[in-house]
Each structure stands twice: as C-alpha cells, then as structure tokens.
Design a protein around this motif. Structure first.
Motif, PDB file in Angstrom:
ATOM      1  N   GLN A 192       0.677  -1.168  -0.054  1.00 55.65           N
ATOM      2  CA  GLN A 192       0.073   0.141   0.028  1.00 55.65           C
ATOM      3  C   GLN A 192       0.836   1.191  -0.146  1.00 55.65           C
ATOM      4  O   GLN A 192       2.037   1.176   0.361  1.00 55.65           O
ATOM      5  CB  GLN A 192      -0.870  -0.181   1.186  1.00 55.65           C
ATOM      6  CG  GLN A 192      -1.933  -1.109   1.113  1.00 55.65           C
ATOM      7  CD  GLN A 192      -3.097  -0.930   0.411  1.00 55.65           C
ATOM      8  OE1 GLN A 192      -3.450   0.131  -0.172  1.00 55.65           O
ATOM      9  NE2 GLN A 192      -3.682  -2.020   0.150  1.00 55.65           N
ATOM     10  N   SER A 244      -6.402   8.012 -10.438  1.00 55.50           N
ATOM     11  CA  SER A 244      -5.812   6.725 -10.142  1.00 55.50           C
ATOM     12  C   SER A 244      -4.548   6.346 -10.733  1.00 55.50           C
ATOM     13  O   SER A 244      -3.757   5.579 -10.162  1.00 55.50           O
ATOM     14  CB  SER A 244      -6.908   5.723 -10.471  1.00 55.50           C
ATOM     15  OG  SER A 244      -7.109   5.895 -11.896  1.00 55.50           O
ATOM     16  N   CYS A 251      -8.813   2.147  -2.228  1.00 53.86           N
ATOM     17  CA  CYS A 251      -8.910   0.825  -1.563  1.00 53.86           C
ATOM     18  C   CYS A 251     -10.379   0.267  -1.666  1.00 53.86           C
ATOM     19  O   CYS A 251     -10.633  -0.805  -1.703  1.00 53.86           O
ATOM     20  CB  CYS A 251      -8.657   1.105  -0.006  1.00 53.86           C
ATOM     21  SG  CYS A 251      -7.008   1.730   0.194  1.00 53.86           S
ATOM     22  N   LYS A 252     -11.398   1.294  -1.894  1.00 50.04           N
ATOM     23  CA  LYS A 252     -12.834   1.005  -1.972  1.00 50.04           C
ATOM     24  C   LYS A 252     -13.346   2.104  -2.952  1.00 50.04           C
ATOM     25  O   LYS A 252     -12.985   3.407  -3.052  1.00 50.04           O
ATOM     26  CB  LYS A 252     -13.318   0.875  -0.730  1.00 50.04           C
ATOM     27  CG  LYS A 252     -14.900   0.516  -0.686  1.00 50.04           C
ATOM     28  CD  LYS A 252     -15.327   0.284   0.800  1.00 50.04           C
ATOM     29  CE  LYS A 252     -16.717  -0.251   0.783  1.00 50.04           C
ATOM     30  NZ  LYS A 252     -17.276  -0.269   2.226  1.00 50.04           N
ATOM     31  N   VAL A 253     -14.345   1.790  -3.639  1.00 46.66           N
ATOM     32  CA  VAL A 253     -15.319   2.743  -4.309  1.00 46.66           C
ATOM     33  C   VAL A 253     -16.630   2.769  -3.661  1.00 46.66           C
ATOM     34  O   VAL A 253     -17.055   1.704  -3.503  1.00 46.66           O
ATOM     35  CB  VAL A 253     -15.396   2.497  -5.880  1.00 46.66           C
ATOM     36  CG1 VAL A 253     -16.141   3.385  -6.535  1.00 46.66           C
ATOM     37  CG2 VAL A 253     -13.895   2.538  -6.607  1.00 46.66           C
ATOM     38  N   PHE A 254     -17.029   3.952  -3.248  1.00 45.58           N
ATOM     39  CA  PHE A 254     -18.510   4.106  -2.474  1.00 45.58           C
ATOM     40  C   PHE A 254     -19.257   4.976  -3.312  1.00 45.58           C
ATOM     41  O   PHE A 254     -18.865   6.190  -3.555  1.00 45.58           O
ATOM     42  CB  PHE A 254     -18.027   4.568  -1.118  1.00 45.58           C
ATOM     43  CG  PHE A 254     -19.423   4.734  -0.265  1.00 45.58           C
ATOM     44  CD1 PHE A 254     -20.073   3.710   0.182  1.00 45.58           C
ATOM     45  CD2 PHE A 254     -19.798   6.317  -0.288  1.00 45.58           C
ATOM     46  CE1 PHE A 254     -21.236   4.229   0.717  1.00 45.58           C
ATOM     47  CE2 PHE A 254     -21.204   6.510   0.435  1.00 45.58           C
ATOM     48  CZ  PHE A 254     -21.701   5.263   1.006  1.00 45.58           C
ATOM     49  N   TYR A 279     -19.686   9.278  -6.872  1.00 42.97           N
ATOM     50  CA  TYR A 279     -19.035   8.171  -6.085  1.00 42.97           C
ATOM     51  C   TYR A 279     -17.708   8.382  -5.564  1.00 42.97           C
ATOM     52  O   TYR A 279     -17.240   9.520  -5.935  1.00 42.97           O
ATOM     53  CB  TYR A 279     -18.889   6.851  -7.110  1.00 42.97           C
ATOM     54  CG  TYR A 279     -18.087   7.467  -8.444  1.00 42.97           C
ATOM     55  CD1 TYR A 279     -16.658   7.174  -8.390  1.00 42.97           C
ATOM     56  CD2 TYR A 279     -18.736   7.958  -9.580  1.00 42.97           C
ATOM     57  CE1 TYR A 279     -16.039   7.595  -9.572  1.00 42.97           C
ATOM     58  CE2 TYR A 279     -18.079   7.866 -10.478  1.00 42.97           C
ATOM     59  CZ  TYR A 279     -16.680   8.096 -10.560  1.00 42.97           C
ATOM     60  OH  TYR A 279     -16.048   8.406 -11.886  1.00 42.97           O
ATOM     61  N   PHE A 281     -13.859   7.609  -4.305  1.00 40.26           N
ATOM     62  CA  PHE A 281     -12.504   6.628  -3.965  1.00 40.26           C
ATOM     63  C   PHE A 281     -11.914   6.791  -2.718  1.00 40.26           C
ATOM     64  O   PHE A 281     -11.689   8.076  -2.411  1.00 40.26           O
ATOM     65  CB  PHE A 281     -11.524   7.134  -5.156  1.00 40.26           C
ATOM     66  CG  PHE A 281     -11.623   6.735  -6.568  1.00 40.26           C
ATOM     67  CD1 PHE A 281     -12.782   6.241  -7.058  1.00 40.26           C
ATOM     68  CD2 PHE A 281     -10.854   7.005  -7.534  1.00 40.26           C
ATOM     69  CE1 PHE A 281     -13.048   5.844  -8.322  1.00 40.26           C
ATOM     70  CE2 PHE A 281     -10.872   6.763  -8.799  1.00 40.26           C
ATOM     71  CZ  PHE A 281     -12.016   5.954  -9.107  1.00 40.26           C
ATOM     72  N   ASN A 282     -12.025   5.849  -1.809  1.00 38.87           N
ATOM     73  CA  ASN A 282     -11.730   5.940  -0.410  1.00 38.87           C
ATOM     74  C   ASN A 282     -10.190   5.192  -0.582  1.00 38.87           C
ATOM     75  O   ASN A 282      -9.818   4.043  -1.025  1.00 38.87           O
ATOM     76  CB  ASN A 282     -12.752   4.853   0.467  1.00 38.87           C
ATOM     77  CG  ASN A 282     -14.056   5.428   0.276  1.00 38.87           C
ATOM     78  OD1 ASN A 282     -14.881   4.335   0.012  1.00 38.87           O
ATOM     79  ND2 ASN A 282     -14.275   6.689   0.524  1.00 38.87           N
ATOM     80  N   TYR A 283      -9.278   6.177  -0.154  1.00 40.49           N
ATOM     81  CA  TYR A 283      -7.911   5.747   0.222  1.00 40.49           C
ATOM     82  C   TYR A 283      -7.803   5.830   1.582  1.00 40.49           C
ATOM     83  O   TYR A 283      -7.339   6.663   2.155  1.00 40.49           O
ATOM     84  CB  TYR A 283      -6.891   6.839  -0.524  1.00 40.49           C
ATOM     85  CG  TYR A 283      -7.066   6.760  -1.972  1.00 40.49           C
ATOM     86  CD1 TYR A 283      -6.533   5.879  -2.887  1.00 40.49           C
ATOM     87  CD2 TYR A 283      -8.081   7.751  -2.870  1.00 40.49           C
ATOM     88  CE1 TYR A 283      -6.206   5.943  -3.964  1.00 40.49           C
ATOM     89  CE2 TYR A 283      -8.059   7.606  -4.064  1.00 40.49           C
ATOM     90  CZ  TYR A 283      -7.363   6.862  -4.833  1.00 40.49           C
ATOM     91  OH  TYR A 283      -7.415   6.814  -6.280  1.00 40.49           O
ATOM     92  N   ASP A 289     -10.502  11.123   1.021  1.00 41.29           N
ATOM     93  CA  ASP A 289     -11.514  10.623  -0.069  1.00 41.29           C
ATOM     94  C   ASP A 289     -11.663  11.303  -1.126  1.00 41.29           C
ATOM     95  O   ASP A 289     -11.404  12.740  -0.936  1.00 41.29           O
ATOM     96  CB  ASP A 289     -13.099  10.758   0.739  1.00 41.29           C
ATOM     97  CG  ASP A 289     -13.176   9.393   1.719  1.00 41.29           C
ATOM     98  OD1 ASP A 289     -12.546   8.286   1.641  1.00 41.29           O
ATOM     99  OD2 ASP A 289     -14.036   9.895   2.727  1.00 41.29           O
ATOM    100  N   TYR A 317      -9.867   5.141   8.675  1.00 50.82           N
ATOM    101  CA  TYR A 317      -8.512   6.107   8.104  1.00 50.82           C
ATOM    102  C   TYR A 317      -7.645   6.072   8.851  1.00 50.82           C
ATOM    103  O   TYR A 317      -7.520   6.089   9.977  1.00 50.82           O
ATOM    104  CB  TYR A 317      -9.240   7.305   7.483  1.00 50.82           C
ATOM    105  CG  TYR A 317     -10.563   7.176   6.564  1.00 50.82           C
ATOM    106  CD1 TYR A 317     -10.140   7.353   5.017  1.00 50.82           C
ATOM    107  CD2 TYR A 317     -11.582   7.012   6.800  1.00 50.82           C
ATOM    108  CE1 TYR A 317     -11.458   7.124   4.124  1.00 50.82           C
ATOM    109  CE2 TYR A 317     -12.748   7.090   6.150  1.00 50.82           C
ATOM    110  CZ  TYR A 317     -12.683   7.214   4.877  1.00 50.82           C
ATOM    111  OH  TYR A 317     -13.687   7.119   4.054  1.00 50.82           O
TER     112      TYR A 317
END
Length: 407
Positions: A192, A244, A251-254, A279, A281-283, A289, A317
C-alpha cells in the motif's frame, strides 16, 4: 492460552500474526479482528479531552497484554505483558514462561544471557533487568535488600525463593521511559501507499488541489527492500483516471446513494447506469476520499480525515497529515491535523451557525460518540468534534473549475 515469541526491540507474535513496533493502530486492530475467538475481551483506552497527549491503548485483559500507541503518529511504541500467568512466552524458540516454567531471575538470565546489572527501586519495590529493547520487572520485598546500592548485589534471596517476572516490556531504544514509536517497518506496508504529508494547494480564496508526499515499500528479489519517497499532485477537476494514475487504485469505491430495492431486480449484481450517482474513491491508508461527479467523472471534492479516537469514523482511515495555508489580512495562517478549533477561530471568521452532523447507520441508529459541528469557510468545510479538534476537512467548489483548466 496464547503461545507467543518475544523478539526484543521488535515484536510479539506467533506464526499466524505479529504485533510489530511501529505498526499503525489500524493494523493491530485488523490482526485482532482476524483472530476473533482466539483473542477475546478487547478494550480501547484513550483520553477524549487530550487525544494528543496521552497514549492510545489496546488492552487485552484475558491475555494480560497492553499495546501502547503514540497519540500523534498512532504507531505502536510499547508492548507490555502485565500478567505473565495468562500467556506462554518463548525466546529463540525456547520457552521461558509457562505454567510449568516460572520466569525467575535465574531463568531469565539463562534464556537471554548476560546483561548489565539490574536496578532496584526501593520506593516501588521493583527490581528491573534491562536488555536493549526489553525489560523485566520483578516485585521484591524490602526485607531482601541489604546495603545501599540499587543493583542485584544489594539483594539477597533465600535458596529457591528468587522473585519471578511480574511484567515484561518490549520497546525500541535503550529505555522504556524514553521509548518512541519507530517508523513503520517495511513488513507492515503490504503493497500500500502511505501518506507522509499532504499540502493543500491554494489560489486566491479557492483550493486547487493537493500535493502528496507518499511512502511506498518495495520488497522483491530484483532490487533491495527499501522505502520509496514519491511526490504526486491531484487537482479538483481532474478525471478519475488521472487521479488513479497518480496515486493508484482506491482501497474501495463508495457510491453516495443506493437503491435499496435494487436487490429485487433480476440483475441485482449489476450496477444500473441509468440512475447515476456520485461516487467516492476511498484511500484509507492516505486518510483521503475523492468525490467524483456521476456524469463528468471529474473530482469535485476532497475529504481529509484526522482519525481521532471518539469519532464515528475512527480506525477507518489513517490520519491525513495535512497543512492548509490560508491568507488573512493579518498574514498567513497554517492549519493542520492537530490544530484546535478555538485557536483557529482566533485567526479566521468561519460561518456563525454550524450544521449539526449526527451520523447513524441503518443497522445501528445510535451514534455512541455524539454529533459533530460543521463550519464553512470559503470552499472548505471543517468538521469539529466536541473536544474542539478537527475530525475532517472537506474541500470543494470553485477550485474544481480551476483544477479542470490546469489538468
């Protein structure tokens, strides 16, 4: 009963998992969650009013272990075993503490070898044997003391009646009292990216984007294992593809809104594109975010998280180490993740009437941590906790248009 290996100045663990000095709080929690049924009765201890002054602690009362995390970096700095009867311990594969083997002074010296003379605290009635990165504490009755020197030679024990270890501490450095959390070890990177610093790029009363100083671990046979330092810029108005490409996949898309009746549709597993929704992008490892517009797929908001204990999102986080420079009539003001809102208000004039934010989920409508207050200033929203620390920073608005022109 856990059987664990002690590695001085490094770790405590077994073949399946390991608490490593320097690892982040969230990584230790992930280990505990993966060992559900094995590690039980976990407690998290923190000071709500002084979150930056007093250590963040994970207590495992059924295993006699406490993990102390630096309140600022939130990295592990001390591993304390405070009840030796609840755990079996080994060093270099050989047991030195178990129900059948008491950790006496003779046993510790036999297992760990020669050390400097121990120290005796007559006030606390504790004798301490110190190795580098490892300390053993023996409770000693004052009747065993002779002379005035505070070392092993000043203590005399009847045959077969030497004290046994009551506590054991693993830390980095030469003294547990001055122990500091080391940098995150390479073994904790897990492929990561991690944030070292985030500088918020400002224009005149608007935000352009972020300059991120990142850390990445490399561990392969081609090059030596090392930690790389990277610098990346992401701007409001940039596309999801550009962001990106700069900082990697999230890490995740919400998705902001979900149709809860969609489960009854024949193709419930497919996302419906006719009803578009914004949407994120969660880092999680960056504390960041990025919100994208559903139609243009351009970034229109950054959310920076400070990860204070006592907040609804705590441990989701890692802390975003941001710096926000703001120009005022009396000069420049710099706000960071550790700024107190009372001090900020002495330099800025945010919105007078805050918005009350009380998070709740569909499964648990009660928020045990209480609500937070959101104040607006230019294109920034400050989310403030009851202890007056910043929970999150949301950046949006005109900066998105400026960013799209420069992208």
């Amino acid at each position: 009963m856990l059987t664990l290996e002690v590695v001085p100045e490094r770790s405590l663990g077994c073949e399946q998992w390991e608490f490593i000095l320097g690892m982040h709080f969230s990584q230790a929690v992930a280990i505990i969650q993966a060992q559900i049924g094995v590690i039980k009765g976990v407690q998290v201890l923190y000071n709500d009013n002084k979150p930056l002054e007093i250590d963040l602690v994970i207590n495992l009362p059924q295993d006699g272990i406490r993990l102390f995390f630096d309140p600022v970096t939130q990295r592990l700095k001390i591993i304390l075993i405070y009840n030796m009867k609840l755990v079996k311990l080994k060093y270099c594969g050989l047991s030195f503490n178990s129900p059948e083997l008491l950790p006496s002074i003779e046993q510790i010296e036999h297992s760990f070898g020669a050390t400097h003379p121990g120290e005796y605290d007559s006030e606390k009635k504790v004798f301490t044997l110190n190795f580098r990165g490892l300390s053993f504490y023996f409770p000693v009755d004052s009747k065993y003391q002779k002379g005035s020197t505070h070392n092993l030679a000043s203590l005399q024990f009847p045959p077969g009646n030497s004290p046994v270890v009551a506590r054991l501490a693993i830390y980095s450095g030469g003294s547990v009292d001055q122990a500091l959390a080391p940098e995150m070890p390479l073994s904790c990177y897990h492929g990561q990216l991690y944030l070292q610093k985030a500088e918020i790029i400002r224009g005149e009363s608007f935000t352009k984007g972020l300059k991120l100083n990142l850390l990445a671990g490399t561990n392969n046979r081609v090059i030596d294992s090392t930690i790389l330092h990277l610098e990346r810029r992401i701007l409001l108005g940039q596309s999801a593809q550009d962001i990106s490409s700069a900082i990697g996949a999230p890490c995740k898309v919400f998705y902001k809104s979900e149709d809860k009746m969609r489960i009854h549709a024949p193709n419930a597993h497919r996302r419906v594109t006719t009803n578009r929704s914004d949407y994120f992008f969660n880092y999680f490892t960056l504390g960041l975010d990025v919100l994208f517009d559903a139609r243009s797929h351009l970034a229109k908001k950054f959310v920076l998280h400070t990860n204070y204990p006592g907040h609804y999102n705590f441990n989701m986080y890692m802390r975003c180490e941001f710096e926000l420079p703001l120009m005022e009539a009396n000069g420049q003001t710099v706000i960071d993740a550790y700024s107190n809102w009372n001090d900020v208000c002495k330099k800025l004039t945010p919105s007078e009437r805050p918005v009350v934010l009380n998070r709740a989920s569909s499964t648990n409508t009660t928020n045990p941590f209480g609500s937070t207050l959101c104040y607006g200033y230019q294109d920034i929203i400050f989310e403030i906790m009851p202890n007056h620390y910043i929970a999150s920073l949301s950046i949006y608005g005109d900066g998105a248009k400026q960013g799209s022109k420069q992208a």
